[in-house]
Scaffold this motif. Structure first.
Motif: not given
Length: 431
Positions: A350-357
């Motif tokens: 149940r951990r989240s995923v970080t996304g960036y650009c």
């Protein structure tokens, strides 16, 4: 093989000495490889004498082994800045780079076949050889001392980036093991550096940047295009796909994969090989970064379901192999970034995923898709963690751009779509 042995003799790689009592010599072998150009044609045939470094023991014949290499974000940022400044990028290669490193430890090696030695004698290594655990570190220390003597200073934010400034301009040198990029607006000093390096090492001047670490770079009047088209085609050929189908997207929307889905593969080596190759492909393909992030979680015990989704990524790449990143001459040297996050998307922990650009003007220079280290109890908390990770990358990039001669006097815009996270970031009292 004769050329390799001749190079080893010229650099004084070893001395023939009697084997000291209690010392254990390591063995060596020959490795052969066909080097190809970006179009697949044969460039040269290569033979290399390699030491079996796995026979070394820590504290006996090696100590520290870490050696820095250029960060891929640094490579893309350098190309983006050079495109904006209309700088020419030169590429140089060091022949037998690791042979130039000096060894501080006592390392003994069994003589290779073809060398006549007295009975009971072995090779006491004075220079590093490929395969030694400390060879990359010894080479980087030697190269670093040479370029610093020529007037360069290492960057504090990427140790593989060396900078020289003078009244005539700025010169940048970026090192990735034995491949280096040289650019800047001080043309005279660039020529001096090339000559200086050629005096110290056996160098190959490869001319303008066109093919670097499997990345194809095309220079046009409008800017630089970078891609890994040949790498992609070779990977698809090695994967063994028999059909000719393509996919529109690399992965289904809202897909949740579990370790228990499907049956375990009898031979997981192909899955691991393809995923590992795709990880390197994300250097120029941000569109597959999230899919590869998901699939790489199952390399220990992949199943038939995981392999099916991996084939979908390959079919997507087959239809989009020619896609490239563009770094324009007209792009403004101003950072801005986008941050996003899932919430509790991993069905197991149940951990989240970080996304960036992160963009430099119109040039995309940094991106990431990574699972967060802690469980977030709300979507706002997950988004705030993503903002924090993105901010860390922005701060590092601002420092790196300052080293490249691009000041950032104004704040960097960071965009997020979560109102609660934005309010917390603006006013920590609300936390």
């Amino acid at each position: 093989m004769s050329d390799e042995l001749e190079a080893l003799e010229c650099t004084g790689t070893w001395d023939l000495v009697p084997l000291p009592h209690g010392s254990v010599p390591i063995t060596c072998k020959w490795v052969y490889k066909v080097k190809t150009k970006s179009d697949g044609s044969v460039e040269r045939y290569k033979a290399r004498l390699v030491v079996r470094g796995f026979q070394q023991s820590h504290g006996r014949d090696y100590d520290e082994t870490f050696a820095p290499v250029a960060h891929m974000t640094s490579v893309r940022t350098l190309i983006a800045v050079a495109a904006n400044r209309s700088w020419k990028i030169s590429q140089m290669d060091v022949k037998n780079a690791f042979l130039h490193g000096d060894l501080d430890e006592e390392v003994y090696m069994q003589p290779p076949l073809g060398i006549e030695v007295p009975p009971g004698h072995v090779c006491r290594l004075r220079k590093a050889l490929y395969g030694l655990k400390q060879a990359p570190r010894a080479w980087f220390e030697r190269f670093s001392s040479v370029v610093q003597a020529a007037g360069f200073s290492p960057s504090e934010h990427d140790p593989a980036l060396f900078i020289h400034t003078s009244k005539h301009g700025r010169t940048l040198l970026l090192l990735y093991v034995d491949d280096m990029l040289i650019t800047g607006d001080d043309v005279g000093y660039i020529a001096f550096v090339k000559k200086k390096l050629s005096e110290q090492f056996k160098m190959s001047d490869l001319g303008p940047l066109s093919y670097f670490l499997g990345i194809e770079i095309e220079h046009t009047d409008d800017g630089y295009y970078i891609s890994q088209q040949k790498y992609t085609q070779d990977l698809i050929s090695r994967s063994g796909i028999t059909d000719s189908r393509t996919a529109v997207t690399p992965m289904e929307i809202h897909l949740q994969l579990r370790p228990t889905d499907g049956t375990p593969l009898e031979d997981p080596s192909r899955y691991r090989h393809i995923v590992g190759s795709l990880v390197y492909l994300t250097v120029t393909r941000p569109d597959i970064a999230h899919a590869i992030h998901i699939l790489s979680k199952f390399v220990s015990v992949p199943t038939s379901v995981h392999y099916g989704h991996l084939l979908r990524v390959l079919r997507y790449l087959r239809g989009t192999a020619s896609r490239r990143l563009f770094y324009a001459h007209s792009s403004q040297l101003q950072l801005h970034a986008y941050s996003d996050s899932t919430w509790a998307s991993d069905p197991v922990d149940r951990r989240s995923v970080t996304g960036y650009c992160i963009f430099l003007g119109t040039s995309l220079i940094a991106w990431k898709s990574k699972k967060q280290t802690a469980v977030s109890r709300s979507s706002a908390e997950a988004e705030l963690r993503a903002l924090s990770t993105t901010t860390s990358e922005i701060v590092w990039l601002r420092w790196l751009l300052a080293d490249l001669g691009v000041p950032c006097p104004t704040p960097t815009t960071l965009l997020c779509d979560n109102t609660a996270a934005i309010q917390i970031a603006n006013d920590p009292v609300r936390h």
